[in-house]
Design a protein around this motif. Structure first.
Motif, mmCIF file in Angstrom:
data_model
loop_
_atom_site.group_PDB
_atom_site.id
_atom_site.type_symbol
_atom_site.label_atom_id
_atom_site.label_comp_id
_atom_site.label_asym_id
_atom_site.label_seq_id
_atom_site.Cartn_x
_atom_site.Cartn_y
_atom_site.Cartn_z
ATOM 1 N N GLY A 264 -12.849 11.391 1.277
ATOM 2 C CA GLY A 264 -13.517 10.237 0.421
ATOM 3 C C GLY A 264 -12.495 9.425 -0.172
ATOM 4 O O GLY A 264 -13.006 8.190 -0.699
ATOM 5 N N LEU A 265 -11.399 9.891 -0.397
ATOM 6 C CA LEU A 265 -10.236 9.195 -1.148
ATOM 7 C C LEU A 265 -9.926 7.856 -0.354
ATOM 8 O O LEU A 265 -9.830 7.990 0.926
ATOM 9 N N SER A 266 -9.457 6.834 -1.010
ATOM 10 C CA SER A 266 -9.209 5.778 -0.456
ATOM 11 C C SER A 266 -7.734 5.744 0.359
ATOM 12 O O SER A 266 -7.740 5.154 1.504
ATOM 13 N N ASP A 267 -6.948 6.614 0.397
ATOM 14 C CA ASP A 267 -5.752 6.742 1.073
ATOM 15 C C ASP A 267 -5.711 8.061 1.997
ATOM 16 O O ASP A 267 -4.633 8.484 2.122
ATOM 17 N N TRP A 268 -7.004 7.958 2.590
ATOM 18 C CA TRP A 268 -7.111 9.109 3.628
ATOM 19 C C TRP A 268 -6.570 8.725 4.775
ATOM 20 O O TRP A 268 -5.879 9.711 5.824
ATOM 21 N N TYR A 269 -6.307 7.420 5.102
ATOM 22 C CA TYR A 269 -5.517 6.782 6.234
ATOM 23 C C TYR A 269 -4.599 5.850 5.662
ATOM 24 O O TYR A 269 -4.882 5.082 4.535
ATOM 25 N N VAL A 270 -3.271 5.750 6.135
ATOM 26 C CA VAL A 270 -2.305 4.841 5.664
ATOM 27 C C VAL A 270 -1.557 4.434 7.101
ATOM 28 O O VAL A 270 -1.227 5.413 7.742
ATOM 29 N N ARG A 271 -0.712 3.280 6.822
ATOM 30 C CA ARG A 271 0.175 3.046 7.842
ATOM 31 C C ARG A 271 1.374 3.170 7.094
ATOM 32 O O ARG A 271 1.747 2.562 5.987
ATOM 33 N N ARG A 272 2.588 3.975 7.372
ATOM 34 C CA ARG A 272 3.799 4.245 6.961
ATOM 35 C C ARG A 272 5.054 3.427 7.730
ATOM 36 O O ARG A 272 5.090 3.716 8.763
ATOM 37 N N VAL A 273 5.574 2.639 6.936
ATOM 38 C CA VAL A 273 6.602 1.797 7.394
ATOM 39 C C VAL A 273 7.856 2.516 6.860
ATOM 40 O O VAL A 273 8.120 2.750 5.674
ATOM 41 N N VAL A 274 8.888 2.827 7.763
ATOM 42 C CA VAL A 274 9.985 3.302 7.676
ATOM 43 C C VAL A 274 11.130 2.313 7.905
ATOM 44 O O VAL A 274 11.504 1.869 8.861
ATOM 45 N N PRO A 275 11.774 1.986 6.809
ATOM 46 C CA PRO A 275 12.987 0.933 6.854
ATOM 47 C C PRO A 275 13.754 1.332 7.987
ATOM 48 O O PRO A 275 14.454 2.709 7.897
ATOM 49 N N GLY A 276 14.542 0.327 8.758
ATOM 50 C CA GLY A 276 15.756 0.916 9.529
ATOM 51 C C GLY A 276 15.267 1.126 11.125
ATOM 52 O O GLY A 276 15.930 1.414 11.941
ATOM 53 N N THR A 277 13.911 1.274 11.286
ATOM 54 C CA THR A 277 13.307 1.752 12.426
ATOM 55 C C THR A 277 13.088 0.392 13.330
ATOM 56 O O THR A 277 12.651 0.568 14.501
ATOM 57 N N ALA A 278 13.148 -0.818 12.865
ATOM 58 C CA ALA A 278 12.510 -2.151 13.635
ATOM 59 C C ALA A 278 11.278 -2.164 14.029
ATOM 60 O O ALA A 278 10.770 -2.768 14.898
ATOM 61 N N ASN A 279 10.382 -1.147 13.442
ATOM 62 C CA ASN A 279 8.834 -1.312 13.560
ATOM 63 C C ASN A 279 8.389 -1.616 12.203
ATOM 64 O O ASN A 279 8.014 -0.623 11.347
ATOM 65 N N LEU A 280 8.066 -3.041 11.903
ATOM 66 C CA LEU A 280 7.515 -3.255 10.709
ATOM 67 C C LEU A 280 6.027 -3.161 10.575
ATOM 68 O O LEU A 280 5.455 -3.298 9.584
ATOM 69 N N ASP A 281 5.382 -2.698 11.582
ATOM 70 C CA ASP A 281 3.994 -2.265 11.698
ATOM 71 C C ASP A 281 3.686 -0.904 11.201
ATOM 72 O O ASP A 281 2.686 -0.445 10.668
ATOM 73 N N GLY A 282 4.952 0.095 11.096
ATOM 74 C CA GLY A 282 4.584 1.391 10.795
ATOM 75 C C GLY A 282 3.851 2.084 11.845
ATOM 76 O O GLY A 282 3.264 1.769 12.963
ATOM 77 N N PHE A 283 3.568 3.282 11.663
ATOM 78 C CA PHE A 283 2.644 4.264 12.362
ATOM 79 C C PHE A 283 1.647 4.978 11.501
ATOM 80 O O PHE A 283 1.681 4.725 10.403
ATOM 81 N N SER A 284 0.490 5.403 12.042
ATOM 82 C CA SER A 284 -0.644 5.712 11.504
ATOM 83 C C SER A 284 -0.328 7.218 11.065
ATOM 84 O O SER A 284 -0.067 8.293 11.641
ATOM 85 N N VAL A 285 -1.041 7.294 9.668
ATOM 86 C CA VAL A 285 -1.041 8.717 8.961
ATOM 87 C C VAL A 285 -2.321 9.153 8.571
ATOM 88 O O VAL A 285 -2.908 8.385 7.964
ATOM 89 N N ILE A 286 -3.011 10.019 8.890
ATOM 90 C CA ILE A 286 -4.565 10.560 8.601
ATOM 91 C C ILE A 286 -4.625 11.965 8.005
ATOM 92 O O ILE A 286 -3.940 13.057 8.452
ATOM 93 N N ASN A 287 -5.254 11.847 6.829
ATOM 94 C CA ASN A 287 -5.445 13.271 6.209
ATOM 95 C C ASN A 287 -6.527 13.834 7.084
ATOM 96 O O ASN A 287 -7.481 13.223 7.438
ATOM 97 N N THR A 288 -6.462 15.439 7.314
ATOM 98 C CA THR A 288 -7.522 15.876 8.139
ATOM 99 C C THR A 288 -8.607 16.695 7.035
ATOM 100 O O THR A 288 -9.451 17.087 7.681
#
Length: 347
Positions: A264-288
């Motif tokens: 129920g917490l708001s950050d159960w899902y986030v996009r994680r952006v890692v500097p230096g990877t040339a992926n400005l959209d990040g990848f998805s991280v989900i709490n189970t």
């Protein structure tokens, strides 16, 4: 047994990697069959599957979860379990999980990830006698891995499964660190072989324009619920390297458990952006979420248990142009919320 009483937060692990996090709001589900707040899209899902974690011996709630998943997703192509399969890692505890699975209708394809509770046998003189002062009580590190391998039906911690044609990669520690450093306990250590394997598989599926589902027990720092908390911010000894690999791929979905923090917490899902990877959209991280006992932030840098019955997990629907992740309360039989994530390429 209070799982927190067995958790030692070690010093000396690497600090959290400097990286950006983009929380994403999620719409509540108006109806299990409708994608509330989702962009309209044609067609049926390519596949659907479920993700749970942190069973820890709560076989009754596991049974409830399996029954609920079968009702809501009878055509599920797979079940991913993100660690803490057992309370301590005894062979009899693995056998009890197998027996409980046998009592319920479920998909034949199960992707198991190893968790820290799979390494807790050394804290016990025998199954009835806690004896942390005399750790490891005659238990060897190798025997703990052999028990997991026998249960999971493989000979490595990391593995790849296919859920309806969608790749699912399971990651996990290859050392229980207290055997190697008395200052450490549950920290995650990955071998060169596992890192190379992960890089190769992600590159392979990127060339084939497929999203990749990654299952791991511990949350990466500065991602989903609980990963900013001092209890969980230093779980990975090589966090920066793992983030750098995952962060290159927009269509990676990382599912992690361990914290038991409420979906129920708001950050159960986030996009994680890692500097230096040339992926400005990040990848998805989900709490189970968790099957056994829920926790949430106590507002003081720690956590507090969620009152009442707690039994949560996920249903994932993969379409050609998007992935829909739905949070489920198995005990109440209710949908909690969902997020729709557009894919960068069509399948």
């Amino acid at each position: 047994m209070d799982r927190r009483s067995l958790l030692t937060v070690a010093t000396g692990a690497v600090g959290a990697v400097a990286a950006s996090q983009m929380p994403v709001s999620a719409a509540p589900l108006a109806h299990p069959g409708r994608h509330a707040g989702s962009p309209a899209g044609p067609g049926r899902p390519v596949t659907t599957f479920n993700v749970i974690s942190d069973i820890q011996g709560d076989l009754r709630d596991l049974g409830v979860a399996l029954e609920d998943m079968h009702r809501t997703n009878p055509a599920s192509s797979g079940l991913a379990v993100a660690g803490d399969i057992t309370p301590r890692g005894y062979d009899a505890e693995y056998a009890a999980v197998t027996a409980e699975l046998g009592r319920h209708t479920h998909t034949n394809t199960v992707a198991w990830a190893i968790g820290n509770h799979e390494f807790y046998v050394p804290k016990w003189r025998d199954p009835s006698t806690l004896a942390q002062d005399t750790w490891p009580n005659g238990t060897t590190e190798d025997s703990l891995f052999r028990s997991f391998y026998h249960f999971a039906g493989r000979n490595t911690v990391y593995a790849e499964h296919s859920f309806g044609g969608i790749p699912v990669l399971s990651l996990g520690t290859e050392k229980y660190m207290h055997f190697h450093d008395p200052k450490l306990w549950d920290e995650v250590w990955l071998s060169e072989d596992q890192f190379r394997w992960l890089e190769d598989r992600l590159a392979y599926w990127a060339r084939r324009r497929k999203p990749v589902m990654v299952i791991t027990h511990h949350p990466l720092p500065n991602t989903v619920s609980g990963s900013h908390n001092q209890l969980y911010s230093r779980d990975y000894l090589q966090a920066d390297r793992l983030l750098a690999i995952l962060g290159r791929h927009r269509d990676v979905f990382l599912f992690c458990g361990h914290t038991h923090w409420d979906l129920g917490l708001s950050d159960w899902y986030v996009r994680r952006v890692v500097p230096g990877t040339a992926n400005l959209d990040g990848f998805s991280v989900i709490n189970t979420g968790a099957v056994q006992t829920g926790y949430t932030d106590d507002g003081k840098g720690g956590e507090v248990s969620v009152p009442g019955t707690f039994n949560q997990g996920l249903q994932v629907e993969v379409f050609r142009d998007r992935v829909v992740v739905k949070a489920r309360d198995f005990a109440a039989g209710n949908w909690l919320k969902q997020i729709t994530v557009p894919l960068s390429t069509r399948i």
